[in-house]
Structure formats: structure tokens, C-alpha cells
Design a protein around this motif. Sequence first.
Motif, mmCIF file in Angstrom:
data_model
loop_
_atom_site.group_PDB
_atom_site.id
_atom_site.type_symbol
_atom_site.label_atom_id
_atom_site.label_comp_id
_atom_site.label_asym_id
_atom_site.label_seq_id
_atom_site.Cartn_x
_atom_site.Cartn_y
_atom_site.Cartn_z
ATOM 1 N N ARG A 196 1.064 -1.223 0.000
ATOM 2 C CA ARG A 196 0.005 -0.154 0.097
ATOM 3 C C ARG A 196 0.981 1.380 -0.083
ATOM 4 O O ARG A 196 1.977 1.310 0.619
ATOM 5 N N CYS A 197 0.743 2.079 -1.017
ATOM 6 C CA CYS A 197 1.773 3.357 -1.141
ATOM 7 C C CYS A 197 0.670 4.531 -1.000
ATOM 8 O O CYS A 197 -0.184 4.744 -1.892
ATOM 9 N N LEU A 198 1.497 5.589 -0.357
ATOM 10 C CA LEU A 198 0.926 6.833 -0.167
ATOM 11 C C LEU A 198 1.780 7.630 -0.976
ATOM 12 O O LEU A 198 2.785 7.804 -0.609
ATOM 13 N N ASP A 199 0.992 8.282 -1.817
ATOM 14 C CA ASP A 199 2.053 9.745 -2.510
ATOM 15 C C ASP A 199 1.725 10.863 -1.676
ATOM 16 O O ASP A 199 0.455 11.536 -1.936
ATOM 17 N N ALA A 200 2.450 11.309 -1.117
ATOM 18 C CA ALA A 200 2.280 12.319 -0.123
ATOM 19 C C ALA A 200 2.508 13.555 -0.706
ATOM 20 O O ALA A 200 3.894 13.755 -1.224
ATOM 21 N N GLY A 201 1.743 14.630 -1.011
ATOM 22 C CA GLY A 201 2.010 15.807 -1.692
ATOM 23 C C GLY A 201 1.735 15.664 -3.295
ATOM 24 O O GLY A 201 2.739 15.998 -3.939
ATOM 25 N N ALA A 202 0.827 14.639 -3.673
ATOM 26 C CA ALA A 202 0.514 14.104 -5.019
ATOM 27 C C ALA A 202 0.322 15.218 -6.078
ATOM 28 O O ALA A 202 0.856 14.926 -7.327
ATOM 29 N N GLY A 203 -0.137 16.405 -5.745
ATOM 30 C CA GLY A 203 -0.388 17.397 -6.635
ATOM 31 C C GLY A 203 -1.465 16.904 -7.860
ATOM 32 O O GLY A 203 -2.573 16.463 -7.548
ATOM 33 N N TRP A 204 -0.922 16.997 -8.918
ATOM 34 C CA TRP A 204 -1.779 16.374 -10.036
ATOM 35 C C TRP A 204 -1.390 14.939 -10.488
ATOM 36 O O TRP A 204 -1.725 14.398 -11.446
ATOM 37 N N GLN A 205 -0.783 14.341 -9.595
ATOM 38 C CA GLN A 205 -0.404 12.719 -9.476
ATOM 39 C C GLN A 205 0.346 12.360 -10.854
ATOM 40 O O GLN A 205 0.048 11.451 -11.501
ATOM 41 N N ALA A 206 1.312 13.389 -11.040
ATOM 42 C CA ALA A 206 2.145 13.152 -12.211
ATOM 43 C C ALA A 206 3.212 11.963 -12.096
ATOM 44 O O ALA A 206 3.276 11.243 -13.141
ATOM 45 N N HIS A 207 3.490 11.359 -11.050
ATOM 46 C CA HIS A 207 4.238 10.253 -10.604
ATOM 47 C C HIS A 207 3.628 8.833 -10.680
ATOM 48 O O HIS A 207 3.962 8.002 -10.512
ATOM 49 N N ARG A 208 2.015 9.020 -10.626
ATOM 50 C CA ARG A 208 1.290 7.808 -10.514
ATOM 51 C C ARG A 208 1.656 6.684 -11.420
ATOM 52 O O ARG A 208 1.665 5.783 -11.117
ATOM 53 N N PRO A 209 1.833 6.984 -12.818
ATOM 54 C CA PRO A 209 2.376 6.060 -13.662
ATOM 55 C C PRO A 209 3.448 5.124 -13.234
ATOM 56 O O PRO A 209 3.672 3.906 -13.792
ATOM 57 N N LEU A 210 4.472 5.916 -12.489
ATOM 58 C CA LEU A 210 5.676 5.297 -12.193
ATOM 59 C C LEU A 210 5.493 4.154 -11.057
ATOM 60 O O LEU A 210 6.083 3.223 -10.788
ATOM 61 N N LEU A 211 4.609 4.750 -10.190
ATOM 62 C CA LEU A 211 4.182 3.826 -9.022
ATOM 63 C C LEU A 211 3.279 2.775 -9.014
ATOM 64 O O LEU A 211 3.402 1.805 -8.650
#
Length: 238
Positions: free
Chosen positions: A49-64
Motif C-alpha cells: 500500500r503506497c501513499l503519494d504524499a503531496g501528490a499534486g496532479w498525480q504526475a508520478h502515478r504512472p511510475l508507482l
Amino acid sequence: MGLDGYLKRQDAAVSRRVTGQMAYFSLSPSRVALCYALEPLIAEYAHGRCLDAGAGWQAHRPLLEPHVSEYVSLDYDPARGRNDVCGSVLELPFSLKTFDTVYCSQVLEHVQDDRRLWQEFFRVLKPGGVVILSVPHLAYLHNEPHDYRRLTRHGLRKLAEQAGFEVVASVPAGGLLCFLSHPFSMIAKAFAEPLPGVRQIAGFINSIASRAVFGLDCMFDRKKRFALNEVIVARRPE
């Protein structure tokens, strides 16, 4: 609005247009370098389970997402994308030992209490869980007035260890050539963006040029004394 304000506004517009796509990481030599540093670390350490902390517009979601079982995005601004949770990285609205991975990219420089951020990450991570975090080392002022600091790899390590983490990886991303070429990439994108027929061509050329500069940077600046970004992976002890 001066030239710097125009460049920043147009740069943000370009980023917004391709956020969520891998093209986002080809917009400049600095982003190419950051992606190359992050991808192998994410592949090796991100899990569960991963938290993207300070995700903004989720630009890094495809990497994770390919490497974790659940992706949870958090940002303090409800206007930024469609994040799962609205909240502060300094007061994470989660229980103890909730996540296996905390991902935090280009956020630490914008929080007033960097020690509190690391303490919160420690609290919400399960034993054995990891933080994957990146910060700018050389960068122009952005998101003013909330741009508070620049950190070296040594400063990052110190903060992580003071919070109780074990540092398992520390990687610089981008060197002197990436740093010097960044303004030219930014200017080219800014003036091409309002012209739909031109921006596709300019974007294609900029992508090739960014990757070429990154390749040269890897050859000629191996020590990365002028690192654009620093990436660290820290583990909460079992």
C-alpha cells in the motif's frame, strides 16, 4: 507580469497538459534525469500500500502503480486533481503503521517543518516500510512564497536518520549540463505552448534534446557536484 512570471505560467500549463503521461518526464533534462533516478529505485523498493504524499496532479502515478498493490494520493489543495485524501503531510490523516511505502517527490522544500514531515512518515509506515523521497538541490524559486529550502544528499540523510530511519539508497539526479540547459528548455516550451501547431513540433524536438543533454551529462559529470535533484530511500526498522 514579467518574463519570469510568464515563463513559470507557461511551464505550468505545459506540465498540466501532459501530467499523468510518461511524456511529462521528457519535458526537460531535469525531469529526464529525475525519472531515470527514480524508476529503478521504485522498481526495487516500492511495494504494498503506497501513499503519494503531496501528490499534486498525480504526475508520478504512472511510475508507482505497476509496483504497488494500492495507490493512495494526498494533497493539501483540493483543487489539485482528484486526490483520494485532502490533508497536510505534517499531520497525515492516517493511523499508525498504515502504509508499506511513502512516496514524496519535490515536496519537502515547501513545508515549514521538515523534521515533522519525517516523523509523520515514520508514524504511518509499517515496520520495514520505505520512504522514497526526492528534493531539488539546484532550482529556481517556485511556488512562492512557500519555497523554504534546498538540501544536499548529506542533509537528507541526516534528517532521515534523526527520525529513526535507515538510509538504504541515495542517488543524485542530473548534473551541471542538465542545470545549464534547463532555462533554454523552459523558454522554448513557454513560447511554443500558445501555438497548437508549433507546440507539438517543439515538444518533440525538446524531448529529443532533453534526452541528449541527459546522456552527455551522465558522461561528463559523474560526481554530480551540481546535482539538480537528490533522491533518497529510507527504511523504517523492523
